[in-house]
Design a protein around this motif. Structure first.
Motif, PDB file in Angstrom:
ATOM      1  N   LYS A  82     -49.848  19.915 -12.202  1.00 22.18           N
ATOM      2  CA  LYS A  82     -48.918  19.542 -11.144  1.00 22.18           C
ATOM      3  C   LYS A  82     -49.197  18.166 -10.540  1.00 22.18           C
ATOM      4  O   LYS A  82     -48.276  17.457 -10.160  1.00 22.18           O
ATOM      5  CB  LYS A  82     -49.011  20.579 -10.021  1.00 22.18           C
ATOM      6  CG  LYS A  82     -47.945  21.654 -10.088  1.00 22.18           C
ATOM      7  CD  LYS A  82     -47.940  22.378  -8.759  1.00 22.18           C
ATOM      8  CE  LYS A  82     -47.606  23.840  -8.916  1.00 22.18           C
ATOM      9  NZ  LYS A  82     -48.050  24.610  -7.760  1.00 22.18           N
ATOM     10  N   HIS A  83     -50.458  17.828 -10.386  1.00 22.13           N
ATOM     11  CA  HIS A  83     -50.777  16.664  -9.574  1.00 22.13           C
ATOM     12  C   HIS A  83     -51.335  15.472 -10.337  1.00 22.13           C
ATOM     13  O   HIS A  83     -51.874  14.548  -9.739  1.00 22.13           O
ATOM     14  CB  HIS A  83     -51.742  17.068  -8.456  1.00 22.13           C
ATOM     15  CG  HIS A  83     -51.169  18.141  -7.584  1.00 22.13           C
ATOM     16  ND1 HIS A  83     -51.744  19.379  -7.463  1.00 22.13           N
ATOM     17  CD2 HIS A  83     -50.060  18.167  -6.832  1.00 22.13           C
ATOM     18  CE1 HIS A  83     -51.013  20.127  -6.672  1.00 22.13           C
ATOM     19  NE2 HIS A  83     -49.987  19.429  -6.266  1.00 22.13           N
ATOM     20  N   ASN A 143     -50.841  11.676  -9.553  1.00 22.25           N
ATOM     21  CA  ASN A 143     -49.499  11.222  -9.208  1.00 22.25           C
ATOM     22  C   ASN A 143     -49.378  11.109  -7.692  1.00 22.25           C
ATOM     23  O   ASN A 143     -50.349  11.362  -6.961  1.00 22.25           O
ATOM     24  CB  ASN A 143     -48.440  12.133  -9.819  1.00 22.25           C
ATOM     25  CG  ASN A 143     -48.496  13.547  -9.276  1.00 22.25           C
ATOM     26  OD1 ASN A 143     -49.090  13.788  -8.227  1.00 22.25           O
ATOM     27  ND2 ASN A 143     -47.904  14.459  -9.997  1.00 22.25           N
ATOM     28  N   GLU A 144     -48.195  10.735  -7.228  1.00 23.81           N
ATOM     29  CA  GLU A 144     -48.087  10.419  -5.802  1.00 23.81           C
ATOM     30  C   GLU A 144     -48.423  11.629  -4.931  1.00 23.81           C
ATOM     31  O   GLU A 144     -49.154  11.522  -3.951  1.00 23.81           O
ATOM     32  CB  GLU A 144     -46.680   9.908  -5.490  1.00 23.81           C
ATOM     33  CG  GLU A 144     -46.644   9.309  -4.098  1.00 23.81           C
ATOM     34  CD  GLU A 144     -45.275   8.773  -3.744  1.00 23.81           C
ATOM     35  OE1 GLU A 144     -44.667   8.124  -4.594  1.00 23.81           O
ATOM     36  OE2 GLU A 144     -44.842   9.017  -2.607  1.00 23.81           O
ATOM     37  N   GLU A 145     -47.915  12.786  -5.338  1.00 22.32           N
ATOM     38  CA  GLU A 145     -48.194  13.974  -4.536  1.00 22.32           C
ATOM     39  C   GLU A 145     -49.692  14.289  -4.533  1.00 22.32           C
ATOM     40  O   GLU A 145     -50.272  14.631  -3.503  1.00 22.32           O
ATOM     41  CB  GLU A 145     -47.393  15.149  -5.102  1.00 22.32           C
ATOM     42  CG  GLU A 145     -47.144  16.241  -4.096  1.00 22.32           C
ATOM     43  CD  GLU A 145     -46.701  17.523  -4.769  1.00 22.32           C
ATOM     44  OE1 GLU A 145     -46.136  17.443  -5.869  1.00 22.32           O
ATOM     45  OE2 GLU A 145     -46.943  18.587  -4.189  1.00 22.32           O
ATOM     46  N   LYS A 148     -51.480  12.033  -2.226  1.00 21.12           N
ATOM     47  CA  LYS A 148     -51.273  12.397  -0.820  1.00 21.12           C
ATOM     48  C   LYS A 148     -52.137  13.583  -0.421  1.00 21.12           C
ATOM     49  O   LYS A 148     -52.730  13.590   0.653  1.00 21.12           O
ATOM     50  CB  LYS A 148     -49.800  12.701  -0.561  1.00 21.12           C
ATOM     51  CG  LYS A 148     -48.979  11.446  -0.434  1.00 21.12           C
ATOM     52  CD  LYS A 148     -47.569  11.739  -0.022  1.00 21.12           C
ATOM     53  CE  LYS A 148     -46.794  10.427   0.113  1.00 21.12           C
ATOM     54  NZ  LYS A 148     -45.377  10.626   0.264  1.00 21.12           N
ATOM     55  N   ILE A 149     -52.223  14.567  -1.307  1.00 24.96           N
ATOM     56  CA  ILE A 149     -53.065  15.732  -1.010  1.00 24.96           C
ATOM     57  C   ILE A 149     -54.514  15.297  -0.876  1.00 24.96           C
ATOM     58  O   ILE A 149     -55.207  15.674   0.067  1.00 24.96           O
ATOM     59  CB  ILE A 149     -52.930  16.798  -2.122  1.00 24.96           C
ATOM     60  CG1 ILE A 149     -51.531  17.386  -2.098  1.00 24.96           C
ATOM     61  CG2 ILE A 149     -53.965  17.898  -1.958  1.00 24.96           C
ATOM     62  CD1 ILE A 149     -51.231  18.306  -3.256  1.00 24.96           C
TER      63      ILE A 149
END
Lengths: 99, 330
Positions: B258-259, B270-272, B275-276
């Protein structure tokens, strides 16, 4: 709350008499610009955010110079920190850590 | 004092003695008096008027490229300079390099021990040999009389640490080999990204002391980097970067599919994912604890700066320099 705390988080709300007086319109934008330097804009006439006690004094001084004490009204709610209150929000506002 | 991360493309400028950032959603205002550093993780345009304004406020800007790789900082004119300290720092490099380097490595071993011990206590008994190795590190360090030997000990501590991951991380996050520039798998990507965030945080912390950023003790100061920042961030790596990674990975907040960017063999967040990671990192670095000797609450962010002060004290008064030990927390 007792007075001898260090307050590090504030809510600031202002009411500027912009309809009652001719110069009110100018004062609104002046107050807005000063607040913008120290706090983040939360709602139309509400600012909030972390601030150090010394900077809070600076902010108050700057605001006092600009406002008309007879007509305008600014209230500052001081809190110890971000976790000293519980907030419920409805609707959507962006996370302000990221832009 | 806050840190801002800019993820969207846009334009940043000075407006009404404050900072205004415009992106696809419109104008955002950043309160200048309440921001210490800004991270640029995307394309942002600005002009020299903005830089001048930022410099006057003493704000440090950090730039990262498309791949999340640290490209540099805008470092305002030094406002804290002390020739006296610079001279003494250079002299200390000549005379006391080994002593300082040894203590830094000792602290790395100790802080890693604390991190691993947490898992050992929670039924990961396989970690026992690693813990025993880490306990013996001070002995190895006493034997090491040359900087190369000390660096070798440091290298093997990290290798042992990376090797121990297989006992407490999920299988898709196991580290076979530490690869940098560019990282080649998810865990390498996390370590690189986390380390560069901590490195930049340390640069900001050192900026607010009188220390010279280029004279370092463990790393060789000849490199074209702010190497003191590498030295001082070392003690905090296990407790800030790695604890954040383990936490996110073990609680499945970060997942490979996912990330991470699939196109690049999952070797990039990735962007998400970024951010996490940044949210968790910020939370940890702003976490406050009771400082033993100061007897007040201190955040890890401040603890980095306090390490700078400790170093100054050691250089000027000719006393021992012991970087941040996680034990100071309790």
């Amino acid at each position: 709350m007792k007075k001898d705390y260090n307050f590090n988080y504030v809510f600031l709300m202002y009411d500027i008499a912009d309809e009652e007086s001719e110069s009110g319109k100018n004062r609104v934008s002046k107050v807005f610009k000063i607040c913008k330097k120290y706090l983040s804009h939360h709602q139309k006439s509400v600012f909030r955010g972390e601030i150090t006690p010394s900077k809070l004094l600076k902010l108050q001084k700057e605001l006092e110079k600009v406002i008309d004490k007879e007509l305008d009204f600014i209230s500052i709610i001081k809190l110890k920190n971000k976790s000293s209150f519980l907030e419920t929000t409805l609707g959507n506002k962006d996370n302000d850590l990221f832009l | 004092m806050k840190t801002k991360y800019i993820f969207s493309t846009g334009e940043i400028k000075r407006k009404d003695n404050s900072i205004a950032f415009k992106n696809h959603k419109g104008w955002n205002y950043i309160p200048i008096e309440n921001v210490r550093e800004i991270y640029f993780l995307n394309e942002v345009s600005f002009n020299s008027k903005f830089l001048d304004f930022i410099a006057r406020a003493g704000i440090v800007l950090h730039f990262f490229n498309y791949y999340g790789y640290y490209s540099g900082s805008f470092y305002p004119k030094e406002h804290l300079v002390s020739g006296n300290l610079t001279i003494k720092q250079a002299l200390a490099f000549e005379k006391r390099r080994l002593e300082f380097a040894r203590n830094i490595v000792k602290v790395i071993a100790f802080n890693i021990y604390e991190v691993l011990y947490h898992y050992y206590r929670h039924d990961k008994k396989e970690l026992k040999p690693y813990l025993e190795y880490l306990k013996k590190v001070p002995v190895y360090l006493e034997k090491a009389q040359k900087i190369e030997k000390i660096l070798f000990v440091e290298g093997s501590i990290w290798n042992e640490f990376y090797d121990s991951f297989k006992y407490f991380l999920p299988s898709d996050f196991i580290l076979n080999k530490r690869v940098k520039r560019p990282p080649n798998n998810p865990i390498n990507a996390l370590i690189s990204f986390g380390n560069s965030l901590l490195y930049t945080k340390t640069i900001t912390a050192i900026y607010h002391t009188h220390l010279n950023q280029t004279i370092s003790f463990l790393h060789s100061p000849q490199e074209a980097r702010f190497s003191l920042s590498l030295d001082l961030s070392e003690a905090f790596k296990p407790i800030i970067v790695f604890r954040t990674i383990f936490d996110l990975v073990n609680r499945k907040k970060l997942q490979v599919t996912k990330h991470f960017e699939k196109k690049l063999n999952y070797a990039l967040l990735n962007e998400e994912g970024k951010k996490i990671f940044i949210t968790a990192f910020e939370e940890r670095i702003n976490e406050k604890f009771m400082h033993k000797s100061l007897n007040r609450m201190v955040s890890f962010q401040t603890a980095i700066k306090l390490d700078g002060y400790k170093l100054i004290k050691a250089i000027i008064n000719d006393t021992e320099f012991m970087p941040f030990l996680i034990k100071e927390k309790r």
